[in-house]
Design a protein around this motif. Sequence first.
Motif, PDB file in Angstrom:
ATOM      1  N   LEU A 111       1.159  -1.133   0.051  1.00  0.00           N
ATOM      2  CA  LEU A 111       0.020  -0.284   0.066  1.00  0.00           C
ATOM      3  C   LEU A 111       0.403   0.934   0.018  1.00  0.00           C
ATOM      4  CD1 LEU A 111      -2.941   0.278  -0.065  1.00  0.00           C
ATOM      5  CD2 LEU A 111      -3.347   0.579   2.304  1.00  0.00           C
ATOM      6  N   GLY A 112       2.354   1.106   0.736  1.00  0.00           N
ATOM      7  CA  GLY A 112       2.874   2.411   0.820  1.00  0.00           C
ATOM      8  C   GLY A 112       3.529   2.150  -0.624  1.00  0.00           C
ATOM      9  N   GLY A 113       4.149   1.440  -1.072  1.00  0.00           N
ATOM     10  CA  GLY A 113       4.821   1.827  -2.549  1.00  0.00           C
ATOM     11  C   GLY A 113       3.843   2.177  -3.597  1.00  0.00           C
ATOM     12  N   PHE A 114       2.542   1.505  -3.270  1.00  0.00           N
ATOM     13  CA  PHE A 114       1.118   2.124  -4.465  1.00  0.00           C
ATOM     14  C   PHE A 114       0.703   3.456  -4.132  1.00  0.00           C
ATOM     15  CE2 PHE A 114      -3.585   2.543  -4.908  1.00  0.00           C
ATOM     16  CZ  PHE A 114      -3.509   3.562  -6.187  1.00  0.00           C
ATOM     17  N   SER A 115       0.537   4.161  -3.481  1.00  0.00           N
ATOM     18  CA  SER A 115       0.269   5.427  -2.109  1.00  0.00           C
ATOM     19  C   SER A 115       1.723   6.144  -2.797  1.00  0.00           C
ATOM     20  CB  SER A 115       0.412   4.896  -0.832  1.00  0.00           C
ATOM     21  OG  SER A 115      -0.821   4.344  -0.340  1.00  0.00           O
ATOM     22  N   ALA A 116       3.002   6.260  -3.005  1.00  0.00           N
ATOM     23  CA  ALA A 116       3.796   6.662  -3.821  1.00  0.00           C
ATOM     24  C   ALA A 116       3.813   6.770  -5.638  1.00  0.00           C
ATOM     25  CB  ALA A 116       4.997   5.434  -3.819  1.00  0.00           C
ATOM     26  N   ALA A 117       3.380   5.831  -6.037  1.00  0.00           N
ATOM     27  CA  ALA A 117       3.175   5.312  -7.830  1.00  0.00           C
ATOM     28  C   ALA A 117       1.863   6.262  -7.763  1.00  0.00           C
ATOM     29  CB  ALA A 117       2.885   3.904  -7.375  1.00  0.00           C
ATOM     30  N   ALA A 118       0.915   6.463  -6.733  1.00  0.00           N
ATOM     31  CA  ALA A 118      -0.595   7.242  -7.532  1.00  0.00           C
ATOM     32  C   ALA A 118       0.323   8.973  -6.840  1.00  0.00           C
ATOM     33  CB  ALA A 118      -1.661   6.789  -6.333  1.00  0.00           C
ATOM     34  N   ILE A 119       0.305   9.306  -6.072  1.00  0.00           N
ATOM     35  CA  ILE A 119       0.912  10.447  -5.563  1.00  0.00           C
ATOM     36  C   ILE A 119       1.812  11.094  -6.715  1.00  0.00           C
ATOM     37  CG2 ILE A 119       2.675  10.952  -4.117  1.00  0.00           C
ATOM     38  CD1 ILE A 119       0.767  12.727  -2.654  1.00  0.00           C
ATOM     39  N   ALA A 120       2.298  10.450  -7.615  1.00  0.00           N
ATOM     40  CA  ALA A 120       3.475  10.546  -8.482  1.00  0.00           C
ATOM     41  C   ALA A 120       2.249  11.212 -10.014  1.00  0.00           C
ATOM     42  CB  ALA A 120       4.497   9.777  -8.467  1.00  0.00           C
ATOM     43  N   PHE A 277       8.025   2.510  -0.845  1.00  0.00           N
ATOM     44  CA  PHE A 277       8.388   3.534  -1.357  1.00  0.00           C
ATOM     45  C   PHE A 277       9.642   3.504  -2.544  1.00  0.00           C
ATOM     46  CE2 PHE A 277      11.964   6.798  -1.658  1.00  0.00           C
ATOM     47  CZ  PHE A 277      11.114   7.347  -3.030  1.00  0.00           C
ATOM     48  N   PHE A 278      10.950   2.558  -1.459  1.00  0.00           N
ATOM     49  CA  PHE A 278      12.428   1.638  -2.972  1.00  0.00           C
ATOM     50  C   PHE A 278      11.972   1.115  -3.609  1.00  0.00           C
ATOM     51  CE2 PHE A 278      13.982   4.608   0.744  1.00  0.00           C
ATOM     52  CZ  PHE A 278      15.298   5.411   0.065  1.00  0.00           C
ATOM     53  N   GLU A 279      10.973  -0.156  -3.534  1.00  0.00           N
ATOM     54  CA  GLU A 279      10.846  -0.191  -4.667  1.00  0.00           C
ATOM     55  C   GLU A 279       9.592   0.259  -5.975  1.00  0.00           C
ATOM     56  OE1 GLU A 279      11.282  -4.245  -4.706  1.00  0.00           O
ATOM     57  OE2 GLU A 279      12.621  -3.409  -4.144  1.00  0.00           O
ATOM     58  N   VAL A 280       8.979   1.162  -5.409  1.00  0.00           N
ATOM     59  CA  VAL A 280       8.296   1.805  -6.359  1.00  0.00           C
ATOM     60  C   VAL A 280       9.879   2.860  -7.461  1.00  0.00           C
ATOM     61  CG1 VAL A 280       7.023   3.681  -7.577  1.00  0.00           C
ATOM     62  CG2 VAL A 280       5.816   1.643  -6.042  1.00  0.00           C
ATOM     63  N   ALA A 281      10.290   3.306  -6.765  1.00  0.00           N
ATOM     64  CA  ALA A 281      11.099   4.789  -6.832  1.00  0.00           C
ATOM     65  C   ALA A 281      12.197   4.029  -7.704  1.00  0.00           C
ATOM     66  CB  ALA A 281      11.356   5.505  -5.486  1.00  0.00           C
ATOM     67  N   ALA A 282      13.075   2.703  -6.862  1.00  0.00           N
ATOM     68  CA  ALA A 282      14.228   2.982  -7.369  1.00  0.00           C
ATOM     69  C   ALA A 282      14.359   1.437  -8.387  1.00  0.00           C
ATOM     70  CB  ALA A 282      14.885   2.538  -5.407  1.00  0.00           C
ATOM     71  N   VAL A 283      13.319   0.677  -7.793  1.00  0.00           N
ATOM     72  CA  VAL A 283      13.208  -0.673  -9.141  1.00  0.00           C
ATOM     73  C   VAL A 283      11.976  -1.018 -10.174  1.00  0.00           C
ATOM     74  CG1 VAL A 283      12.768  -3.567  -8.604  1.00  0.00           C
ATOM     75  CG2 VAL A 283      13.689  -1.781  -6.410  1.00  0.00           C
ATOM     76  N   HIS A 284      10.598  -0.497  -9.355  1.00  0.00           N
ATOM     77  CA  HIS A 284       9.840  -1.219 -11.323  1.00  0.00           C
ATOM     78  C   HIS A 284       8.916   0.488 -11.247  1.00  0.00           C
ATOM     79  CE1 HIS A 284       9.269  -4.875  -8.998  1.00  0.00           C
ATOM     80  NE2 HIS A 284       9.134  -4.405  -7.497  1.00  0.00           N
ATOM     81  N   GLY A 285       9.556   1.388 -10.789  1.00  0.00           N
ATOM     82  CA  GLY A 285       8.842   2.833 -11.263  1.00  0.00           C
ATOM     83  C   GLY A 285       7.960   3.181 -11.188  1.00  0.00           C
ATOM     84  N   LYS A 286       7.172   1.857 -11.029  1.00  0.00           N
ATOM     85  CA  LYS A 286       5.042   1.728 -11.584  1.00  0.00           C
ATOM     86  C   LYS A 286       4.856   0.918 -10.204  1.00  0.00           C
ATOM     87  CE  LYS A 286       6.280  -1.482 -15.276  1.00  0.00           C
ATOM     88  NZ  LYS A 286       6.693  -1.189 -16.219  1.00  0.00           N
ATOM     89  N   ALA A 287       3.162   0.785  -9.449  1.00  0.00           N
ATOM     90  CA  ALA A 287       3.280  -0.311  -8.754  1.00  0.00           C
ATOM     91  C   ALA A 287       2.319  -1.105  -9.556  1.00  0.00           C
ATOM     92  CB  ALA A 287       2.524   0.866  -7.770  1.00  0.00           C
ATOM     93  N   ASN A 288       2.708  -2.303  -9.658  1.00  0.00           N
ATOM     94  CA  ASN A 288       1.912  -2.990  -9.860  1.00  0.00           C
ATOM     95  C   ASN A 288       1.496  -4.390  -9.318  1.00  0.00           C
ATOM     96  OD1 ASN A 288       4.571  -4.663 -10.528  1.00  0.00           O
ATOM     97  ND2 ASN A 288       4.221  -3.512 -12.658  1.00  0.00           N
ATOM     98  N   ALA A 289       1.394  -5.915  -9.025  1.00  0.00           N
ATOM     99  CA  ALA A 289       1.775  -6.899  -8.112  1.00  0.00           C
ATOM    100  C   ALA A 289       2.698  -7.322  -8.365  1.00  0.00           C
ATOM    101  CB  ALA A 289       0.757  -8.293  -9.504  1.00  0.00           C
ATOM    102  N   SER A 290       3.598  -6.856  -9.363  1.00  0.00           N
ATOM    103  CA  SER A 290       5.134  -7.162  -8.354  1.00  0.00           C
ATOM    104  C   SER A 290       5.694  -6.584  -6.782  1.00  0.00           C
ATOM    105  CB  SER A 290       6.729  -7.129  -9.611  1.00  0.00           C
ATOM    106  OG  SER A 290       6.077  -6.962 -11.071  1.00  0.00           O
ATOM    107  N   LEU A 291       4.375  -5.387  -6.374  1.00  0.00           N
ATOM    108  CA  LEU A 291       5.040  -5.229  -5.254  1.00  0.00           C
ATOM    109  C   LEU A 291       4.672  -6.642  -4.602  1.00  0.00           C
ATOM    110  CD1 LEU A 291       3.644  -1.538  -5.141  1.00  0.00           C
ATOM    111  CD2 LEU A 291       6.135  -2.325  -5.235  1.00  0.00           C
ATOM    112  N   ALA A 292       3.921  -7.265  -3.775  1.00  0.00           N
ATOM    113  CA  ALA A 292       4.078  -8.040  -3.184  1.00  0.00           C
ATOM    114  C   ALA A 292       4.496  -8.999  -3.210  1.00  0.00           C
ATOM    115  CB  ALA A 292       2.627  -8.776  -3.481  1.00  0.00           C
ATOM    116  N   ALA A 293       5.870  -9.052  -3.432  1.00  0.00           N
ATOM    117  CA  ALA A 293       7.459 -10.317  -3.543  1.00  0.00           C
ATOM    118  C   ALA A 293       7.439 -11.000  -2.956  1.00  0.00           C
ATOM    119  CB  ALA A 293       8.247  -9.546  -4.449  1.00  0.00           C
ATOM    120  N   GLY A 294       6.536 -10.695  -1.466  1.00  0.00           N
ATOM    121  CA  GLY A 294       6.924 -11.686  -0.336  1.00  0.00           C
ATOM    122  C   GLY A 294       8.404 -11.033   0.567  1.00  0.00           C
ATOM    123  N   TYR A 295       8.967 -10.232   0.137  1.00  0.00           N
ATOM    124  CA  TYR A 295       9.674  -9.398   1.411  1.00  0.00           C
ATOM    125  C   TYR A 295       8.773  -8.829   2.606  1.00  0.00           C
ATOM    126  CZ  TYR A 295      12.501  -7.748  -2.104  1.00  0.00           C
ATOM    127  OH  TYR A 295      13.568  -7.952  -3.105  1.00  0.00           O
TER     128      TYR A 295
END
Lengths: 374, 507
Positions: A111-120, A277-295
């Motif tokens: 949800l944090g990653g998604f919020s970052a992507a959405a506000i961007a 946030f870092f998964e979106v802003a430093a790795v994927h560049g966007k929010a998608n199902a890959s965020l739920a990678a099990g970390y």
Amino acid sequence: MMAADPVSLPTAPTTAISRTRMLVWLGYAEALAIPLLALLVSALLFSVFLLALGKSPVQFFQLVWLGGFGTAFSWSNTLLRAAPLMLTALAVAIPARLGMTMIGAEGALVLGGFSAAAIALPMIGVVNPWAMNAAMMLAAITIGGLWTGLAGSLRRYRGVNETISTLLLSYIAIAIMNFFVEGALRDPADPNKPSTRNIGAEAMIGKIPGIDVHWGLAFAIGACILLYILMLRTTFGFACAVAGGNPRAALAQGLPVGRLVVIASMIAGACAGLAGFFEVAAVHGKANASLAAGYGFTGILVAFLARHHPLAIIPVAILFGGIAAAGGIIQRRMGLPDASVLLLQGLCFVVLLASETLYGRLRLFNPALRTERT
Amino acid sequence: MSTMRAIGLDVIGMSKRFGALAALDNVSLKVPAGTFHALLGENGAGKSTLVKCIMGFYQPDSGQVLVDGQARAIRNPREAAEAGIGMVYQHFTLVPSLTGAENLVLANPQGSAVIDWRKENAALDAFLARMPFRVPLDRPVAQLSAGEKQKLEILKQLYLDQRFIILDEPTSVLTPAEADEVLGLMRDMTRRGEVTVLMISHKFREVTAFADDLTVLRKGALVGSGRVIETSHETMAAMMIGDTPIRERADRVPRENAPVVLDLAGLFADADDGRPAIEAINLKVHAGEIVGIAGVSGNGQSALVEVLSGQRPMRLGQMFIHGEDFMPNRHDMARFKVFGLPEEPLKNATVPTMSVAENIAFRTFDRPPIARLGWWLSQAPLRAQAEALIARYRVKTAGPQAPIATLSGGNVQRAILARELSGEVDVLVVANPCFGLDFASVAEIRAQIMDQRNRGAAILLVSEDLDEILGLSDRVAVMSGGRITYVEAIEKTDRATIGSHMAGGGH
């Protein structure tokens, strides 16, 4: 006042100080030895599994070494995975210091990653990348904190079990992201995988100079150090330790146990949100199902292995980052499915939980056991 | 004595070690059939170990048990039951949601998988007709009073045809009248030769009133035994505590026209299940006064303490200290100098895994000098405070850094006294401060409480030990059914009056 007291007791021997120091060191040694033993036992059990499959355990662990720690490339791969693990482990460890088992880091991360992507989205190409990143990070931390804070509040005001609520809130968080990513916020330009619009190369978080890892690692290590100071060196951390160790005693001391519960769960969610946030802003560049990678789930294991100590989380997260990084090479070279690494993790967790019962029972670390009754 | 069904029991030279600790050292005990025998001793004297060896929970390292003169190996509690030995535990072992009849039938080890209730009820009726006790068997146990539950526990042993009954501090949950009734009935049964009783107790009054013989243990060893009628209370006490020096209590300093310090006005609070736990509690405590709250366990005393110490929310009402509003939070506790001594301090007042120094700092960690800048916890003053208080209160510990759980019960209590009473105290809330402590520690704590009173603190003392209340209080209040039903100055009341109010009666 006590001077007039006629009760006389033998005074503590002068060797008491050195004896206490020895007991304290033995305590540290125990806290180090038992998790290591648990890791060793799970490695042995996993070897039995490999032998049953007709694979070589020696080759397996050689490949874990090679894929995780053998080369500069594997190190950067490892650290890339260790960074979110540190943050999700903190999301488990901080509530644990208050006696809570919160296992919802996955949801707060997503949800944090998604919020970052959405506000961007409205800012892409319009706002200065620095300001955009700051807004994204703030959104991720806030939403992550509020999300897990919700579980803390449910516990405080309604007595809802925080383990169940964080787990279920995780699924809701992932569903919320999917709802938007597959609907209103889906990038029409990307026909393959439902995602939000890419934040753009210039807005991506860069690498730490000298190593091939993004700044998320520095933030994660910084968070570990910061929370170590907060939880072990401040009055707030002391109050948390009292409230976590004995809530009734904490209440009798007038400590605001309920408020501490909510604050700790918000800190936990903020850590997981930062990882998102870092998964979106430093790795994927966007929010998608890959965020739920099990970390979020591996983070539980890291926190338990580190015995919820913020500094111990750093090396343990690197170890599990390495095991995860080696997954690919193991798959290619040994023909083992990806899930075999998960199996190793699961084994570690079960053995680790079983090893918890050993604390205070090994004579090597508890000299008192030799002389007194248990 | 023509129908002597009771059995006699001899313990010969029993020893049991736990590591280096000799819990029982060559203890012998003779309980002839049809007698009422009291087993006395302080906590840790070995009474529980002895009966657990008799019951087969522990295997003694040496020694044997003779049942009616025959050596008998008892390897587990089932074999004890087969030998006719039954035990009534301090805490109830009944299933609260089942009726008395169901509990009795359930307890039968030879019970069949399918219960023929008509047959069982007939057998129960026949059994009850022979018994001197009257307990309603058709109601769920949860609805019975503590006295009825205790009787039902005893009935259960008799129903199982146990003829040697061990009672472990049987009266700790009973009113004085209930205690006298239950023990009187048991004594009558021994007189008729129906059972033999071995009672663990530390209440001299009950021992004198009901027992025939007594045995005293100290530190695992037999220190004396004999006829009760030939043994004075002073002798019993001397045998129990040996030559341990006991702190003399300061005299009560008389005080008149002292101002009201603590004022409880119309307190209501709910139990965990939502039912009212305390209702309309009104109580004033003056400076330099100890108000003792008596009552049978479970009549709202612990809820009242919890409300005062912030562990239970108040539904209605107000608390005042020196005429000002008091809320049990950290700010007000520090401002009004409110402190507390809870029962079972290790469980209720400490974090067992934290160090002695940290536990001693619970009141002061967020204030200078330990707190710097309001948030930084500095270790040096924390340790210095602990070292000073450990020395002053003579807490026996391996060091300030040792976990407090490694201390003995008396030393944990001393560490808590150091934390709670080393500064100025205006209000002190004390709950069963002497549970599970030895004589010297009990005397120490009572002396400290009296010191605080003489220095002008307003003290609320909740205790299930009526002797403690009678010995310490200036005024007595009795709680029954969540309400204060009786308040009187100590010199204008007596044990019997208090007891009848505890039972919910009154006059």
